[in-house]
Design a protein around this motif. Structure first.
Motif, PDB file in Angstrom:
ATOM      1  N   ASN A 192       0.690  -1.323  -0.124  1.00  0.00           N
ATOM      2  CA  ASN A 192      -0.002   0.061   0.069  1.00  0.00           C
ATOM      3  C   ASN A 192       0.743   1.112  -0.019  1.00  0.00           C
ATOM      4  O   ASN A 192       0.551   2.176  -0.646  1.00  0.00           O
ATOM      5  N   LEU A 193       1.732   1.257   0.847  1.00  0.00           N
ATOM      6  CA  LEU A 193       2.506   2.477   0.817  1.00  0.00           C
ATOM      7  C   LEU A 193       3.454   2.526  -0.425  1.00  0.00           C
ATOM      8  O   LEU A 193       3.402   3.812  -0.881  1.00  0.00           O
ATOM      9  N   ALA A 194       4.069   1.311  -1.084  1.00  0.00           N
ATOM     10  CA  ALA A 194       4.664   1.654  -2.414  1.00  0.00           C
ATOM     11  C   ALA A 194       3.908   2.124  -3.516  1.00  0.00           C
ATOM     12  O   ALA A 194       4.108   2.891  -4.250  1.00  0.00           O
TER      13      ALA A 194
ATOM     14  N   ILE B  97       9.559   4.242  -8.030  1.00  0.00           N
ATOM     15  CA  ILE B  97       9.456   3.441  -6.617  1.00  0.00           C
ATOM     16  C   ILE B  97       9.842   1.832  -6.982  1.00  0.00           C
ATOM     17  O   ILE B  97       9.287   1.386  -7.595  1.00  0.00           O
ATOM     18  N   LEU B  98      10.709   1.191  -6.031  1.00  0.00           N
ATOM     19  CA  LEU B  98      11.067   0.233  -6.207  1.00  0.00           C
ATOM     20  C   LEU B  98      10.426  -0.545  -4.739  1.00  0.00           C
ATOM     21  O   LEU B  98      10.833  -0.156  -3.588  1.00  0.00           O
TER      22      LEU B  98
ATOM     23  N   ALA C 285       1.938   2.458 -13.026  1.00  0.00           N
ATOM     24  CA  ALA C 285       2.973   3.785 -13.511  1.00  0.00           C
ATOM     25  C   ALA C 285       3.817   3.831 -12.151  1.00  0.00           C
ATOM     26  O   ALA C 285       3.410   3.888 -11.007  1.00  0.00           O
ATOM     27  N   ASN C 286       5.314   3.982 -12.424  1.00  0.00           N
ATOM     28  CA  ASN C 286       6.086   4.119 -11.578  1.00  0.00           C
ATOM     29  C   ASN C 286       6.529   3.297 -10.444  1.00  0.00           C
ATOM     30  O   ASN C 286       7.367   3.427  -9.567  1.00  0.00           O
ATOM     31  N   LEU C 287       5.957   2.108 -10.741  1.00  0.00           N
ATOM     32  CA  LEU C 287       6.194   1.092  -9.668  1.00  0.00           C
ATOM     33  C   LEU C 287       6.997  -0.146 -10.092  1.00  0.00           C
ATOM     34  O   LEU C 287       6.566  -0.680 -11.259  1.00  0.00           O
ATOM     35  N   THR C 288       7.876  -0.548  -9.532  1.00  0.00           N
ATOM     36  CA  THR C 288       8.652  -1.867 -10.005  1.00  0.00           C
ATOM     37  C   THR C 288       8.729  -2.867  -8.611  1.00  0.00           C
ATOM     38  O   THR C 288       9.018  -2.133  -7.607  1.00  0.00           O
ATOM     39  N   ILE C 289       8.967  -3.929  -8.978  1.00  0.00           N
ATOM     40  CA  ILE C 289       8.706  -4.936  -7.842  1.00  0.00           C
ATOM     41  C   ILE C 289      10.036  -5.898  -8.068  1.00  0.00           C
ATOM     42  O   ILE C 289      10.300  -6.308  -9.240  1.00  0.00           O
ATOM     43  N   MET C 290      10.579  -6.225  -7.075  1.00  0.00           N
ATOM     44  CA  MET C 290      11.480  -7.284  -6.867  1.00  0.00           C
ATOM     45  C   MET C 290      10.927  -8.292  -5.992  1.00  0.00           C
ATOM     46  O   MET C 290      10.951  -8.140  -4.875  1.00  0.00           O
ATOM     47  N   HIS C 291      10.945  -9.525  -6.427  1.00  0.00           N
ATOM     48  CA  HIS C 291      10.317 -10.619  -5.445  1.00  0.00           C
ATOM     49  C   HIS C 291      11.626 -11.313  -4.894  1.00  0.00           C
ATOM     50  O   HIS C 291      12.636 -10.765  -4.964  1.00  0.00           O
TER      51      HIS C 291
END
Ligand SMILES: Nc1ncnc2c1ncn2[C@@H]1O[C@H](COP(=O)(O)OP(=O)(O)O)[C@@H](O)[C@H]1O
Ligand SMILES: [Mg+2]
Length: 284
Positions: free
Chosen positions: A91-93, A105-106, A149-155
């Motif tokens: 939620n924060l990201a 944001i990562l 948009a603007n969000l990238t995730i690293m599992h």
């Protein structure tokens, strides 16, 4: 039985049944149809809800930390399992990514034992942090874009044999320092502090730690112990987020608070007596 006694008994019975009747809990968040994203991710489903607004307040607080010092990397942790760390991190990201300033944001799932970000986001897991730390892949190969948009995730990657050792390796330090040159903000979800050392290790490498506290569950003494452990690990606690807060407000007051000044409100059902908020208290 006289009529007065009968009337008094009726009133008493009604009162008892009113007290005994469990109030209906009405969630205030609407779910967006046709998505696999878990409903607790309010920043996606209903960012204008009161809960979504709480996250925006936290966003403002995080952004104001940047004004004072170059705070960029944040660890989200808590005392125990199941207190809401992962839901809060997502939620924060997302709230940060929704900002109009196009900040990149990562979100890193550093819970290499029970990583759940992929599950909550409804995306399949792929190589992640553990593979990077084992030297099997480069960071770029792990970046996942969830179409936001603007969000990238690293599992988190596959569960490794030695998560704590991997996290305390030089590779983790160099990974974080290279990532901070590429993203505006990095949020790191982690396992809990009480049973594991992982969050303390990461905490020492990040600019700030946000501690999730679950209402009616997390014990005060436990929070003190966690604070001590983080302090010993040179991790800087910058705030707390309280999850699972329930509160009762008369309907008219609730409407007033949230409709005041034209704020949007989705919960205008006439019968709402109780509202359950996911995030109420915060001090980030
Ligand atoms: N703020 C919240 N309010 C109510 N329930 C929540 C909240 N955050 C998470 N949950 C629920 O609690 C459970 C545990 O959440 P999770 O974020 O996975 O905890 P953790 O990462 O601390 O183990 C999940 O079922 C989730 O849907
Ligand atoms: Mg978790």
């Amino acid at each position: 039985m006289g009529r007065i006694t009968e009337a008094l008994k009726k009133v008493a019975d009604e009162r008892i049944s009113r007290i005994q009747k469990k109030p209906e809990v009405q969630y205030i968040v609407k779910k967006v149809e046709n998505t696999k994203i878990e409903p607790h991710i309010v920043a996606f489903h209903d960012p204008a809800s009161p809960v979504g607004e709480q996250y925006k307040i936290i966003r403002t607080n995080i952004q104001s930390l940047r004004l004072k010092e170059d705070y960029k990397t944040f660890l989200i942790t808590s005392s125990l399992n199941g207190e809401g760390k992962t839901v809060t991190s997502i939620n924060l990201a997302l709230t940060m990514a929704n900002d109009l300033n196009n900040k990149s944001i990562l979100l890193i799932d550093a819970d290499m034992r029970k990583g759940k970000i992929s599950k909550y986001m409804g995306i399949s897991s792929s190589p992640g942090l553990s593979e990077i730390l084992k030297g099997e892949v480069e960071a770029d190969a792990t970046f996942v874009s969830p179409n936001i948009a603007n969000l990238t995730i690293m599992h988190s990657g596959k569960v490794p044999r030695n998560p704590a050792e991997l996290l305390s390796s030089k590779k983790m330090l160099s990974l974080l320092s290279s990532l901070r040159t590429r993203f505006d903000y990095i949020f790191i979800d982690s396992p809990p502090v009480m049973p594991l050392t992982d969050p303390c290790i990461i905490g020492g490498m990040t600019d700030g730690v946000i501690l999730v506290v679950q209402a009616a569950r997390t014990q005060r003494d436990m929070v003190k112990t966690v604070e001590q452990r983080l302090y010993q690990a040179h991790a800087k606690l910058v705030g707390y987020i309280m999850t699972n807060v329930e509160y009762h407000l008369p309907h008219y007051l609730y409407r007033y608070v949230h409709e005041y000044d034209g704020y949007r409100a989705y919960y205008q059902t006439e019968n709402v007596k109780e509202q359950k908020e996911e995030v109420m208290a915060h001090e980030v």
